[in-house]
Design an enzyme around this catalytic site. Structure first.
Site, mmCIF file in Angstrom:
data_model
loop_
_atom_site.group_PDB
_atom_site.id
_atom_site.type_symbol
_atom_site.label_atom_id
_atom_site.label_comp_id
_atom_site.label_asym_id
_atom_site.label_seq_id
_atom_site.Cartn_x
_atom_site.Cartn_y
_atom_site.Cartn_z
ATOM 1 N N GLU A 36 0.886 -1.175 0.000
ATOM 2 C CA GLU A 36 0.000 0.000 0.000
ATOM 3 C C GLU A 36 0.912 1.209 0.000
ATOM 4 O OE1 GLU A 36 -3.420 0.332 2.425
ATOM 5 O OE2 GLU A 36 -3.941 -1.780 2.224
ATOM 6 N N ASP A 65 -9.944 0.101 -1.044
ATOM 7 C CA ASP A 65 -9.116 0.969 -0.218
ATOM 8 C C ASP A 65 -10.030 2.066 0.311
ATOM 9 O OD1 ASP A 65 -6.404 1.161 0.749
ATOM 10 O OD2 ASP A 65 -6.526 3.192 -0.043
ATOM 11 N N GLY A 140 -13.231 -1.258 12.738
ATOM 12 C CA GLY A 140 -12.538 0.030 12.611
ATOM 13 C C GLY A 140 -13.201 1.136 13.416
ATOM 14 N N PHE A 141 -13.420 2.258 12.753
ATOM 15 C CA PHE A 141 -13.964 3.442 13.426
ATOM 16 C C PHE A 141 -15.490 3.433 13.539
ATOM 17 C CE2 PHE A 141 -9.832 4.825 11.645
ATOM 18 C CZ PHE A 141 -9.231 5.307 12.804
ATOM 19 N N LYS A 162 -25.982 -1.015 7.453
ATOM 20 C CA LYS A 162 -24.778 -0.238 7.147
ATOM 21 C C LYS A 162 -24.545 -0.220 5.632
ATOM 22 C CE LYS A 162 -19.794 0.027 7.775
ATOM 23 N NZ LYS A 162 -18.551 -0.580 8.234
ATOM 24 N N HIS A 167 -20.284 4.136 2.666
ATOM 25 C CA HIS A 167 -19.334 4.357 1.571
ATOM 26 C C HIS A 167 -19.101 3.059 0.801
ATOM 27 C CE1 HIS A 167 -17.570 2.955 5.202
ATOM 28 N NE2 HIS A 167 -16.323 2.885 4.756
HETATM 29 P P1 IMP Z 1 -7.429 0.147 4.200
HETATM 30 O O1 IMP Z 1 -8.566 0.330 3.243
HETATM 31 O O2 IMP Z 1 -7.055 -1.273 4.369
HETATM 32 O O3 IMP Z 1 -6.286 1.050 3.893
HETATM 33 O O4 IMP Z 1 -7.948 0.537 5.644
HETATM 34 C C1 IMP Z 1 -8.806 1.563 5.860
HETATM 35 C C2 IMP Z 1 -9.008 1.806 7.346
HETATM 36 O O5 IMP Z 1 -10.039 2.778 7.449
HETATM 37 C C3 IMP Z 1 -9.497 0.588 8.110
HETATM 38 O O6 IMP Z 1 -8.470 -0.098 8.757
HETATM 39 C C4 IMP Z 1 -10.443 1.206 9.143
HETATM 40 O O7 IMP Z 1 -9.728 1.600 10.260
HETATM 41 C C5 IMP Z 1 -10.966 2.417 8.406
HETATM 42 N N1 IMP Z 1 -12.228 2.075 7.729
HETATM 43 C C6 IMP Z 1 -12.446 1.881 6.406
HETATM 44 N N2 IMP Z 1 -13.719 1.555 6.178
HETATM 45 C C7 IMP Z 1 -14.314 1.520 7.385
HETATM 46 C C8 IMP Z 1 -15.636 1.219 7.789
HETATM 47 O O8 IMP Z 1 -16.527 0.867 7.016
HETATM 48 N N3 IMP Z 1 -15.848 1.323 9.117
HETATM 49 C C9 IMP Z 1 -14.909 1.677 10.029
HETATM 50 N N4 IMP Z 1 -13.662 1.940 9.701
HETATM 51 C C10 IMP Z 1 -13.360 1.863 8.378
#
Ligand code: IMP
Length: 184
Positions: A36, A65, A140-141, A162, A167
């Site tokens: 990444e 992503d 996550g968040f 959800k 998104h």
């Molecule tokens: P990546 O897409 O693997 O780079 O990670 C994106 C990061 O954003 C995740 O590890 C979460 O912490 C946060 N994230 C992305 N999408 C969500 C979601 O739908 N809910 C909560 N956190 C999210």
């Protein structure tokens, strides 16, 4: 139809599986670590990942992503969301926003699909960061993100709820509509 989802994030897999299930598409997780890169946009990160994987994986696949963009922090953590989640965590973000009057934020997701060519699908949801954690679902968040027009955080919703507004749900919708048109 079966679709490989390249990710190590089980929360993302669960959402994509749930989304595609009623459409007769089976999503399965393919764990394949890919670089990444540090870039300014999710699109660039996704595009680089797909280019790197395309030479190493046979057949079609997709990845996601995504990131959380907080207005009072000028879009931070954005493309660094995964790293910030692992390091500062939710508590760190709540601390950074302790004195913030403006708690607006949005999530954005970029789905990159490879079928010999690259196809990008994006989705965004606006909302705000709550002052405390609520709920135990999602990942996550999710416990501190309350989408606009709702009184619950993503962590207080079912995956289906959800998906209808998130998104990722929106990016998955664009992706599935494209598949319907293009796999005739
Ligand atoms: P990546 O897409 O693997 O780079 O990670 C994106 C990061 O954003 C995740 O590890 C979460 O912490 C946060 N994230 C992305 N999408 C969500 C979601 O739908 N809910 C909560 N956190 C999210």
């Amino acid at each position: 139809m079966r679709l490989a989802f390249i990710t190590s994030n089980l929360g993302k897999v669960q959402e994509a599986k749930k989304y595609f299930e009623p459409l007769g598409v089976e999503v399965y997780q393919l764990y394949f670590e890919y670089p990444e890169i540090q870039a300014d946009t999710l699109e660039e990160v996704a595009e680089y990942g797909v280019g790197w994987l395309a030479g190493r994986i046979d057949g079609r696949f997709f990845l996601d992503d995504s990131g959380l963009f907080i207005e009072a922090l000028k879009g931070f953590p954005g493309v660094y969301s995964a790293y910030v989640y692992r390091t500062l965590g939710i508590d760190g973000i709540l601390r950074l926003l302790e004195d913030a009057g403006d708690r607006r934020a949005y999530f954005k997701s970029v789905i990159a699909y490879w079928d010999g060519e690259l196809h990008l699908f994006t989705g965004r949801v606006d909302g705000e960061i709550t002052t405390d954690r609520h709920g135990s679902g999602g990942f996550g968040f999710d416990p501190v993100f309350k989408p606009t027009g709702f009184e619950r955080t993503f962590a207080e919703m079912t995956t289906e709820e959800k998906n209808r507004i998130s998104h990722r749900g929106r990016a998955l919708k664009a992706f599935s509509e494209w598949l319907k048109e293009n796999l005739k």
